[in-house]
Design a protein around this motif. Structure first.
Motif, PDB file in Angstrom:
ATOM      1  N   ALA A 119      25.945 -12.482  -7.844  1.00 43.76           N
ATOM      2  CA  ALA A 119      25.748 -12.308  -6.408  1.00 43.76           C
ATOM      3  C   ALA A 119      26.408 -11.037  -5.886  1.00 43.76           C
ATOM      4  CB  ALA A 119      26.301 -13.519  -5.668  1.00 43.76           C
ATOM      5  N   VAL A 120      25.715 -10.345  -4.975  1.00 38.31           N
ATOM      6  CA  VAL A 120      26.298  -9.200  -4.270  1.00 38.31           C
ATOM      7  C   VAL A 120      27.120  -9.781  -3.116  1.00 38.31           C
ATOM      8  CG1 VAL A 120      25.843  -7.051  -3.045  1.00 38.31           C
ATOM      9  CG2 VAL A 120      24.321  -7.775  -4.894  1.00 38.31           C
TER      10      VAL A 120
ATOM     11  N   GLY B  62      29.699  -4.856  -4.002  1.00 36.07           N
ATOM     12  CA  GLY B  62      30.741  -5.534  -4.776  1.00 36.07           C
ATOM     13  C   GLY B  62      30.229  -6.893  -5.199  1.00 36.07           C
ATOM     14  N   SER B  63      30.768  -7.412  -6.306  1.00 33.80           N
ATOM     15  CA  SER B  63      30.200  -8.633  -6.852  1.00 33.80           C
ATOM     16  C   SER B  63      31.264  -9.494  -7.500  1.00 33.80           C
ATOM     17  CB  SER B  63      29.103  -8.288  -7.866  1.00 33.80           C
ATOM     18  OG  SER B  63      28.619  -9.436  -8.520  1.00 33.80           O
TER      19      SER B  63
ATOM     20  N   GLU C 291      22.030 -13.629  -3.484  1.00 34.17           N
ATOM     21  CA  GLU C 291      22.860 -14.318  -4.469  1.00 34.17           C
ATOM     22  C   GLU C 291      22.495 -13.933  -5.897  1.00 34.17           C
ATOM     23  OE1 GLU C 291      24.328 -18.945  -5.102  1.00 34.17           O
ATOM     24  OE2 GLU C 291      22.255 -18.521  -4.558  1.00 34.17           O
ATOM     25  N   SER C 292      21.273 -13.463  -6.111  1.00 30.99           N
ATOM     26  CA  SER C 292      20.832 -13.074  -7.454  1.00 30.99           C
ATOM     27  C   SER C 292      21.174 -11.636  -7.793  1.00 30.99           C
ATOM     28  CB  SER C 292      19.320 -13.290  -7.590  1.00 30.99           C
ATOM     29  OG  SER C 292      18.615 -12.576  -6.593  1.00 30.99           O
TER      30      SER C 292
ATOM     31  N   GLU D 205      14.167 -13.650  -2.652  1.00 26.64           N
ATOM     32  CA  GLU D 205      14.041 -14.542  -3.810  1.00 26.64           C
ATOM     33  C   GLU D 205      15.155 -15.571  -3.920  1.00 26.64           C
ATOM     34  OE1 GLU D 205      16.982 -11.632  -4.705  1.00 26.64           O
ATOM     35  OE2 GLU D 205      14.930 -11.381  -3.952  1.00 26.64           O
ATOM     36  N   SER D 206      16.283 -15.382  -3.215  1.00 30.75           N
ATOM     37  CA  SER D 206      17.409 -16.324  -3.304  1.00 30.75           C
ATOM     38  C   SER D 206      18.204 -16.282  -2.009  1.00 30.75           C
ATOM     39  CB  SER D 206      18.303 -15.987  -4.508  1.00 30.75           C
ATOM     40  OG  SER D 206      18.818 -14.673  -4.400  1.00 30.75           O
ATOM     41  N   ASP D 207      19.307 -17.031  -1.953  1.00 27.72           N
ATOM     42  CA  ASP D 207      20.111 -17.116  -0.734  1.00 27.72           C
ATOM     43  C   ASP D 207      20.633 -15.746  -0.313  1.00 27.72           C
ATOM     44  OD1 ASP D 207      19.666 -19.777  -0.946  1.00 27.72           O
ATOM     45  OD2 ASP D 207      21.722 -20.332  -1.500  1.00 27.72           O
ATOM     46  N   ILE D 208      20.630 -15.506   0.999  1.00 29.61           N
ATOM     47  CA  ILE D 208      21.141 -14.253   1.556  1.00 29.61           C
ATOM     48  C   ILE D 208      22.668 -14.230   1.466  1.00 29.61           C
ATOM     49  CG2 ILE D 208      21.432 -12.952   3.698  1.00 29.61           C
ATOM     50  CD1 ILE D 208      18.716 -12.519   2.594  1.00 29.61           C
TER      51      ILE D 208
END
Length: 537
Positions: A403-404, A420-421, A372-373, A351-354
């Motif tokens: 983001a993770v 981690g985020s 990123e989500s 769904e979003s950037d890796i």
């Protein structure tokens, strides 16, 4: 500003017991000269051009003076220099001479001073060279029970690698040595193969670190050499494997942003060493390409253009050792066999950037992908979708609200992962057939979390290295956490009595950037409720 952007563990026994000091001999000078030949020539050409421009400007420059009746007269710089000759400024710093023509120096009788060929002959030197060398050798010693940890760090706009030594039994973490870098580091990967070193050993072993930065070149450093000034190898445009034959072309060539087959032209975002085919190193870049390097020649063996945007993560499969997993900002994950560069590859969409892709080391048929989500995807590589839009994960986890930015799978303990985020939280998860469940969430005090890495050795499998935006590295012994012991009780030896949680780190001096990074009320939260876990319920 101080931050740790990436980290890597070195397995026990891989480091040399007694690292050596960097020695500049004739062979090393020749190697470095050849390594930096292209950079030096380009710098020299640029300097000559700038010098010629300055000289032309000086020749045409004139100074104005006021003449009779207010008329301005123009006088060249050559005439102005003639007026200064009376001051003899060219010999302003020269030492005066006596009647005999000898210079009058500050220490005129220095030749009469006593001197010795070596410190061993000097009776006033009590500490001899041999004693100092032995003491220094002991200080640099790395025991077989020690782990090295390499942290990529930026401090006050200075980029460098900090090589730590972690003594688990003594709860001690200290900086062993460091390495200066030319640009901000983005990724590091440990290598066990001697790079560009000839050896008669059929199974050669080394202790090297590959570093990817905002520069397009990959530097390889020997971790068993202290105070190194130059990398042992460079993978890229300035490496030995990519010389330009035409000298005229070298002088006129500028750094191009157009992707090519030989080297990266933009920032290197990830590195992955193949543990089975040890001479292979994969790299991904902001130039949208994936490249495969041969460490024995430091040349690019193959280039791949699977993605349509920046490629930010990569990982080799432990069972199918020629299959590389990559993920990028085009929101797709690709599993490709590097032996078939022109074959059609399976793609999974998210769904979003890796942010990170990683195989499950305990079941190589499955892989993780973080985004990123804040979502973690768990996919079966055998169930490739007909299109990225039709991707269906085995399970998805909303691990964080942001983001993770870091992720790792414990290589020894099955089902034990960490996320981690940017929300400054480190979360430990237990993966079961029914899906993931959170074990513990904690603010380690490193700021925004950029790197989380489990130790590779069974003896320290529960140790977790954490680094982030505050620039300090922390080692968390997760086995001392009550929730971890409850979930993984069959993997942790029981210890009677109350156990105090272990968090080992190096105290860092406070800075303005650290205070700015702390939000109102955060300090009280860290002091009073630094972590939560299932054991609290």
């Amino acid at each position: 500003m101080s931050m740790i952007t990436a980290s890597a563990w070195v397995p026990r026994g891989a480091a040399a017991p007694f690292p050596t000091r960097y020695d500049i001999d004739e062979n090393e000078i020749a190697r470095v000269s050849e390594l930096a030949k292209l950079q030096l020539e380009d710098a020299k050409n640029g300097f000559e051009k700038a010098k010629n421009r300055d000289q032309e400007a000086m020749d045409t420059d004139v100074s104005d003076t006021e003449g009779l009746n207010g008329v301005k007269l123009r006088r060249s710089n050559g005439q102005a220099d003639d007026d200064l000759k009376q001051y003899d400024l060219e010999h302003y710093d020269s030492d005066p001479v006596d009647d005999k023509g000898e210079q009058l120096a500050m220490f005129g009788n220095v030749q009469s001073l006593a001197y010795y060929n070596s410190n061993a002959e000097d009776p006033y030197i009590i500490l001899k060279d041999a004693d100092e060398a032995e003491e220094e050798r002991e200080e640099l010693q790395v025991l077989a029970t020690d782990n090295m940890i390499v942290a990529a760090k930026v401090e006050d706009e200075v980029a460098h690698l900090e090589i730590y030594v972690y003594e688990d039994e003594a709860d001690n973490l200290y900086v062993h040595h460091d390495v200066m870098l030319p640009a901000i580091p983005l990724c590091v990967e440990w290598l066990d193969l001697p790079v560009r070193k000839s050896t008669n050993d059929s199974n050669p072993r080394g202790n090297f670190i590959a570093v990817g930065t905002f520069d397009p070149d990959i530097e390889v450093w020997d971790l068993d050499t202290v105070d190194s000034m130059f990398p042992d190898a460079i993978l890229g445009q300035w490496g030995q494997g990519n010389k330009t034959k035409d000298s005229h072309e070298k002088k006129k060539r500028k750094k191009s942003k157009k992707a090519n087959e030989k080297y990266h032209v933009d920032a290197v975002l990830s590195l992955a060493a193949n543990r089975q085919h040890r001479n292979l190193l994969a790299s991904t870049s902001a130039d949208k390409t994936v490249k495969l390097w041969d460490l024995t020649t430091t040349a690019c063996a193959q280039s791949y253009s699977y993605h349509t945007d920046k490629v930010c993560s990569s990982a080799w499969n432990a069972k199918e050792t020629t299959v590389l997993l990559t993920g990028g900002y085009d929101r797709t994950v690709i599993a490709a066999d590097m032996r078939a560069p022109n074959a059609k590859v399976p793609r999974w969409g998210v769904e979003s950037d890796i942010e990170t892709v990683m195989w499950n080391p305990h079941d190589p048929n499955f892989f993780f992908a973080t985004t990123e989500s804040g979502v973690v995807h768990y996919n079966d590589v055998r169930m490739s979708p007909p299109s990225p839009e039709a991707s269906k994960a085995v399970w998805k986890l909303q691990a964080h609200d942001s983001a993770v930015s870091s992720f790792d799978v414990n290589p020894v303990i099955p089902g034990f992962i960490v996320t981690g985020s940017n929300d400054k939280e480190v979360k430990l998860w237990n993966i079961q057939e029914s899906g993931p469940s959170m074990v513990v969430s904690r603010n380690i005090g490193v700021g925004k979390v950029f790197t989380t890495k489990f130790a590779p050795d069974p003896e320290v499998a529960f140790r977790l290295a954490v680094g982030g935006s505050k620039g300090n590295l922390q080692i968390w012994d997760t086995s001392t956490n009550a929730a971890v012991r409850t979930i993984f009780t069959n993997r942790v030896a029981s210890v009677p009595g109350e156990i105090k949680e272990r968090l080992i780190g190096i105290e860092e001096e406070s800075s303005d950037s650290e205070h700015e990074d702390i939000e109102p009320g955060e300090k009280e939260e860290q002091d009073q409720a630094g972590w939560e876990s299932v054991a609290d319920d």
